[in-house]
Design a protein around this motif. Structure first.
Motif: not given
Ligand code: SAM
Length: 483
Positions: A429-456
């Motif tokens: 929270l403290e770091s958000l005060v003067d935070r420059k998000l663009y300096k922190e790199g690209n926003l990325a999302h990753r898919c977790e390998p395999d979620v424990k659900t059997h797909t039938s």
């Protein structure tokens, strides 16, 4: 039994009741809390849960509100070593059971899920795990009440199971609700059984409602069938231990051969779930009237009598279905060929609204990629020695954070004081005060390998209520009176 921790967990963990020890995400272990050692070898702390995060005597868990975070016991009661010796003796039997169960699984089609990831508690008999427990003996667990969801992720596997994302959707689609009567076959490890029991529960047999009248007719029930003797027996024991015997009735039966009537009594099912290798063989037992026999079979079945006539059927046909409602069905099959045979049988037997669904659940992790070799490379930047150093420093920092998460030893607390944990809420929270998000790199999302659900493949269908001219007259009369 008239009380189930799955249906009425209460507010606190009690002696002799099932509870779930939650170690971390996807790592949970069921344990029945005892305030004494069953073998009576003089341990004052009762049974002990030994985990890689430390030891947790049951006496420190009993009486705590559900959801409590519990620190590992600091007192070395010596139970770890002694327990280890005991468990060492039990280990080969446990392994043998697992192997035998795996070998005896009839399901002919392989499901994608491996069963190995399920072992939750470290058995301190194994040297490596023992060491781990010794060094990181001051972590914590969360104490949770049993639910169908955490039972599914921690239950002893005797077969492949239906996982939460699948059974949530299935129960919704087959309209399972308090008071419903559900047929389930095969019961296997009881994962679906527990979820469906909670869905249909409306009260226990013999209970009276506020007016003192018996609820018997309105109670929900799961009619469960399993043809593997040991699995049937084990699940029967679990159902009693979990206080679900008023809701679940389990029958040892090959449903493809012998159908779904129990002691000549109809379950009057509103909904059906078939997790069988050949559901199409069970479908002829789920009709509203006597199914037409294939011509070859009927000629074999007809026994000629001495006078040249054939034997008349002795018992009138009794349907396993609720005659007063449309019945909703789901079958669960890993292969498309099974789906084809099932749908073909459904069409012949009058099922409508046939639909196949495949569930694919994925969890996404969303974060900013601050530093890192890959990150630079992804953006087409040359990785300099400085950026490598920065990446390594960040890695070390992240690893340290993860380690301290489960450790509260003095040294770590000291270290924490010197260096503020960057993942701590206040620090963020403290770091958000003067935070420059663009300096922190690209926003990325990753898919977790395999979620424990059997797909039938899930096949859904509805068998409409039979409707006669007489029913139409009755409905009309009611409607006209209302108008
Ligand atoms: N739905 C279960 C769960 O969530 O734990 C898992 C079911 S398991 C994949 C399939 C089960 O069906 C096996 O335990 C097997 O013994 C049982 N089974 C197979 N054919 C059967 C039949 N004709 N009658 C009764 N049970 C059968």
């Amino acid at each position: 039994s008239q009380s189930s921790p799955f249906l009425h967990p209460g507010a606190i963990a009690k002696t002799d009741r099932l509870s779930i020890v939650h170690l971390k995400r996807d790592l949970q272990a069921p344990t029945v809390l005892r305030d004494h050692d069953e073998d009576d070898e003089g341990y004052s702390e009762g049974k002990v849960v030994n985990t890689r995060f430390g030891s947790f005597p049951h006496t420190t868990l009993i009486g705590l509100p559900w959801g409590t975070q519990v620190r590992a016991s600091k007192v070395d009661t010596g139970s770890r070593g002694r327990r280890g010796q005991k468990q060492e003796k039990k280990e080969p039997q446990e392994k043998k059971r697992k192997r035998e169960d795996a070998e005896s699984t009839e399901h002919p089609n392989k499901r994608r899920e491996s069963e190995d990831g399920e072992v939750a508690i470290s058995t301190s008999a194994e040297g490596k795990e023992e060491k781990e427990a010794e060094t990181a003996a001051s972590g914590f667990i969360h104490l949770l009440p049993p639910t169908p969801e955490n039972w599914t992720s921690s239950l002893p596997h005797r077969t492949q199971v239906v996982y939460t994302p699948d059974y949530s959707y299935i129960l919704h689609r087959i309209r399972a609700r308090p008071g419903s009567s559900i047929i389930e076959a095969g019961a296997g490890s009881g994962s679906f059984t527990h979820a469906s029991a909670r869905a249909v529960f409306r009260g226990y047999p013999g209970e009276a409602d506020v007016n003192g009248t018996s609820k018997e007719e309105k109670l929900g029930k799961v009619w469960s069938f399993e043809f593997h003797e040991q699995r049937h027996q084990k699940l029967g024991e679990e159902i009693i231990e979990h206080g679900l015997d008023g809701v679940v009735q389990i029958t040892h039966r090959d449903v493809c051969e012998d159908g779904f009537l129990v002691e000549d009594h109809s379950p009057k099912a509103d909904a059906i779930f078939l997790d069988l290798p050949a559901p199409w063989l069970a479908l002829p037992h789920l009709t509203r009237s006597s199914p037409p026999k294939p011509s070859q079979e009927s000629s074999e079945a007809a026994t000629p009598l001495a006078n040249g006539t054939t034997e008349a059927p002795t018992t009138p046909f009794l349907s396993a279905l609720n005659p007063a409602k449309p019945v909703h069905l789901c079958t669960f099959s890993p292969c498309i060929e099974q789906v084809q045979s099932t749908i073909s049988a459904m069409r012949k037997l009058g099922w409508v609204d046939i639909e196949m669904v495949e569930l694919a659940q994925k969890r996404f992790e969303v974060r900013r990629e601050r530093v890192g070799i890959d990150n630079g490379a992804q953006r087409g930047l040359q990785t300099t020695p400085a950026s490598v150093d920065e990446a390594l420093a960040r890695l070390i920092e992240v690893e340290g954070t993860f380690k301290t998460f489960h450790e509260t030893g003095e040294k770590k607390v000291e270290a924490k004081k010197d260096k503020v944990n960057p993942n701590n809420r206040e620090a963020i929270l403290e770091s958000l005060v003067d935070r420059k998000l663009y300096k922190e790199g690209n926003l990325a999302h990753r898919c977790e390998p395999d979620v424990k659900t059997h797909t039938s493949y899930l096949v859904f269908a509805v068998l409409p209520q039979e409707w006669s001219a007489e029913d139409e007259e009755k409905a009309r009369a009611k409607w006209e009176v209302k108008i």
